[in-house]
Motif scaffolding. Structure first.
Motif, PDB file in Angstrom:
ATOM      1  N   GLN A  96       4.136  22.321   3.888  1.00 52.82           N
ATOM      2  CA  GLN A  96       4.466  23.283   3.021  1.00 52.82           C
ATOM      3  C   GLN A  96       3.009  24.583   3.617  1.00 52.82           C
ATOM      4  OE1 GLN A  96       4.709  21.569  -0.500  1.00 52.82           O
ATOM      5  NE2 GLN A  96       6.694  20.766  -0.654  1.00 52.82           N
TER       6      GLN A  96
ATOM      7  N   ARG B 167       5.712  27.620   4.831  1.00 54.57           N
ATOM      8  CA  ARG B 167       5.822  29.207   4.427  1.00 54.57           C
ATOM      9  C   ARG B 167       4.897  30.493   5.223  1.00 54.57           C
ATOM     10  NH1 ARG B 167       6.714  31.047  -0.253  1.00 54.57           N
ATOM     11  NH2 ARG B 167       7.381  29.478  -1.479  1.00 54.57           N
TER      12      ARG B 167
ATOM     13  N   LEU C  52      10.710  35.949   3.883  1.00 57.58           N
ATOM     14  CA  LEU C  52      10.082  35.933   2.787  1.00 57.58           C
ATOM     15  C   LEU C  52      10.427  36.739   2.058  1.00 57.58           C
ATOM     16  CD1 LEU C  52       8.227  32.522   3.268  1.00 57.58           C
ATOM     17  CD2 LEU C  52      10.390  32.204   2.451  1.00 57.58           C
TER      18      LEU C  52
ATOM     19  N   GLN D 142      16.477  32.576  -3.521  1.00 60.19           N
ATOM     20  CA  GLN D 142      16.493  30.955  -3.852  1.00 60.19           C
ATOM     21  C   GLN D 142      17.014  30.781  -5.113  1.00 60.19           C
ATOM     22  OE1 GLN D 142      14.728  29.440  -1.470  1.00 60.19           O
ATOM     23  NE2 GLN D 142      15.023  31.382   0.085  1.00 60.19           N
ATOM     24  N   TYR D 143      16.522  28.780  -4.435  1.00 59.28           N
ATOM     25  CA  TYR D 143      17.235  28.037  -6.271  1.00 59.28           C
ATOM     26  C   TYR D 143      16.048  27.374  -6.305  1.00 59.28           C
ATOM     27  CZ  TYR D 143      19.229  24.380  -9.361  1.00 59.28           C
ATOM     28  OH  TYR D 143      19.362  23.456  -9.870  1.00 59.28           O
TER      29      TYR D 143
ATOM     30  N   GLU E 102      13.180  27.595  -5.959  1.00 64.21           N
ATOM     31  CA  GLU E 102      12.303  26.840  -5.042  1.00 64.21           C
ATOM     32  C   GLU E 102      10.613  26.073  -5.370  1.00 64.21           C
ATOM     33  OE1 GLU E 102      10.027  30.259  -1.521  1.00 64.21           O
ATOM     34  OE2 GLU E 102      10.851  30.504  -3.023  1.00 64.21           O
TER      35      GLU E 102
ATOM     36  N   GLY F  99      10.967  24.204  -2.700  1.00 58.10           N
ATOM     37  CA  GLY F  99      10.929  24.752  -1.322  1.00 58.10           C
ATOM     38  C   GLY F  99      11.732  26.128  -0.662  1.00 58.10           C
ATOM     39  N   TYR F 100      11.357  26.315   0.421  1.00 54.24           N
ATOM     40  CA  TYR F 100      12.751  26.892   0.910  1.00 54.24           C
ATOM     41  C   TYR F 100      13.771  26.545   1.627  1.00 54.24           C
ATOM     42  CZ  TYR F 100      14.186  31.293   4.675  1.00 54.24           C
ATOM     43  OH  TYR F 100      14.430  31.804   4.375  1.00 54.24           O
TER      44      TYR F 100
ATOM     45  N   HIS G 211      18.706  29.034  -0.024  1.00 55.41           N
ATOM     46  CA  HIS G 211      19.069  30.951  -0.417  1.00 55.41           C
ATOM     47  C   HIS G 211      20.490  29.959   0.233  1.00 55.41           C
ATOM     48  CE1 HIS G 211      17.949  30.051   3.739  1.00 55.41           C
ATOM     49  NE2 HIS G 211      17.619  31.354   3.692  1.00 55.41           N
TER      50      HIS G 211
END
Length: 492
Positions: free
Chosen positions: A5, A9, A18, A473-474, A476, A480-481, A484
């Protein structure tokens, strides 16, 4: 956050997507003269009229099972509905009215296999269970405290399974509790039709106590946000409009990274900014069904041309444009379509196709990407087929802007009788405008928000509109990413 992760990122930060914000695009020095008799893109000054978040765990027009509103007491029983999705993108939502020393389960189940989200009130644990060959494995669990009444949901996006709860009772307060992809995939591959075909939506109680359940619904997953809008058009570039509504495709964000997203067709009433999903599209390749997305639909006579990007199985080892044609009405219903790679004139990765027949010759704008790690590098390009050839035959490169390396979202659009290539530059935070030789002419005058929003401009009822998205984002921290973005509508 694990090492994978953290690396992801870092890669995405290298993409410039981001948490970046920017000002409105400025007119470039090479913009067309304001005294020109014909309208140019540089005469258009866009302002935001609407911004909102489409969010549905089950797409409203794609509910496949509904128990209706009645209570049912279950003790340690799992009910299989014999209703299943055609692709691994589905949701089960259960109203939990009472729990007495018991738990609730929801997900997919069959004779010898299942993928279930579980909440056990007696232990205060939420978990994801996978059963194969009669053996049950808990692939992930976490502490949780849910007090009835509440709503409980299990979502499958590709091989990612997410368990959510809504304690508000309104259906608007969904919060993810746990999610897992790799642990699920190690045991079962839901992308394989013969595997998914043995499972159906399921729900029930868990434990020796009693669970009083109300309404249960299941169906195709909707979206945690939308992005990559592209107007459905005819071959000559005219937008497809029916019953006063503009048709467009959008990537429907899943609960996680790019593989969890999929593709759908929507209608947009520009007068009210009302969106409605009317079709959901999946693609078969390499023995699995995927949610490839970020593409376009062109209506060409009695056939539909579909182009999409191979994000459905993205693993940082390349992306390419795929395509297919069909006479089936892909603007309505659920479709699983076989596709093949489009032979673009590039030796590197590609995505974001935009196709139009200009002066009798098919042109396709796309993104070239020589690298996706350690950081993404990508720029816009344009190709064309020989005159008289079909869109997929003998494509030749007309030009590319290799001076940029964070630019995507290619759009072909005619303004004032002249054709342009539009794109989105994440570094400069502006929308560059090119001619058909990929020479930069200037930039659109339009607000530029977070992420790399696509400049989907379209003329309708005498007005120019720009349809795009942002990087909001929702959830996150849990997911995680990838979950959106907000839908954004602008008018010139």
């Amino acid at each position: 956050m694990n090492d994978h992760q953290a690396n992801r990122r870092a890669v995405l930060r290298g993409m410039g997507i981001l948490g970046l914000t920017g000002a409105a695009g400025l007119l470039g020095a090479g913009a067309a003269s304001a005294t020109s008799a014909a309208t140019t893109p540089f005469d258009l000054h866009f302002e935001v009229t609407d911004k909102f978040r489409p969010f549905d765990l089950i797409a409203p027009n794609f509910v496949q099972y509904d128990s209706a509103v009645h209570a049912r007491s279950l003790t340690g029983t799992v009910i299989t509905t014999n209703v299943r999705p055609r692709a691994p993108y589905g949701t089960v939502i259960v109203e939990v009215q009472q729990l007495s020393g018991a738990g609730v389960v929801a997900g997919l189940a069959g004779a010898s296999s299942s993928v279930l989200g579980v909440y056990d009130a007696s232990t205060g644990q939420v978990s994801i269970e996978v059963t194969t060959g009669g053996t049950t494995t808990t692939v992930k669990s976490a502490a949780a405290s849910l007090r009835a009444p509440f709503r409980f949901a299990t979502v499958v996006n590709e091989n990612a399974v997410t368990v959510l709860a809504d304690t508000t009772g309104t259906g608007t307060g969904w919060q993810p509790l746990i999610t897992e992809r790799d642990g699920v995939r190690a045991l079962i591959d839901l992308r394989v039709p013969d595997v998914l075909g043995t499972l159906s939506y399921a729900y029930g109680g868990r434990g020796n106590g009693s669970a009083l359940l109300g309404r249960v619904q299941a169906g195709y997953f909707g979206q945690a946000g939308v992005r990559d809008p592209h107007v459905v058009q005819y071959a000559d570039g005219r937008p497809y409009v029916k019953d006063g509504k503009l048709y467009l495709t959008m990537t429907q964000a899943g609960l996680g990274f790019f593989q969890q997203a999929h593709w759908g067709v929507w209608t947009l009433d520009l007068a009210s900014a009302r969106l409605e999903q009317v079709a959901t599209l999946f693609f078969a390749r390499d023995g699995v069904v995927l949610g490839d997305h970020a593409g376009q639909i062109v209506v060409d006579g009695d056939r539909y041309i579909l182009l999409m990007s191979s994000w459905g199985d993205f693993n940082f080892q390349g992306v390419h444009v795929r395509h297919t044609t069909t006479t089936a009405n892909v603007l309505s219903g659920v479709h699983v379509l076989p596709t093949e790679q489009l032979a673009l004139p590039t030796s590197v990765s590609s995505w974001d196709p935009a196709l139009t027949k200009i002066n009798g010759r098919w042109h396709i704008a796309f993104v070239e990407s020589p690298a996706q790690q350690p950081a993404f590098v990508f720029h816009p390009a344009l190709a064309a087929a020989p005159r008289g050839a079909d869109y997929s035959s003998g494509l030749q490169l007309l030009g590319a802007d290799i001076s940029v390396d964070q630019t995507e979202g290619t759009i072909l659009q005619q303004v004032g009788g002249t054709w342009y290539v539009l794109a989105s530059d994440g570094d400069a935070r502006q929308y560059p405008v090119y001619d058909l030789k990929m020479r930069k002419l200037g930039t659109l005058d339009a607000p530029y928000g977070t992420n790399i929003p696509h400049p989907m401009i379209v003329r309708r009822d005498g007005a120019w509109w720009l349809i795009t998205f942002d990087g909001t984002q929702y959830a996150e921290p849990v997911l995680g990413y990838g979950g959106h973005g907000d839908f954004i509508l602008m008018r010139a």
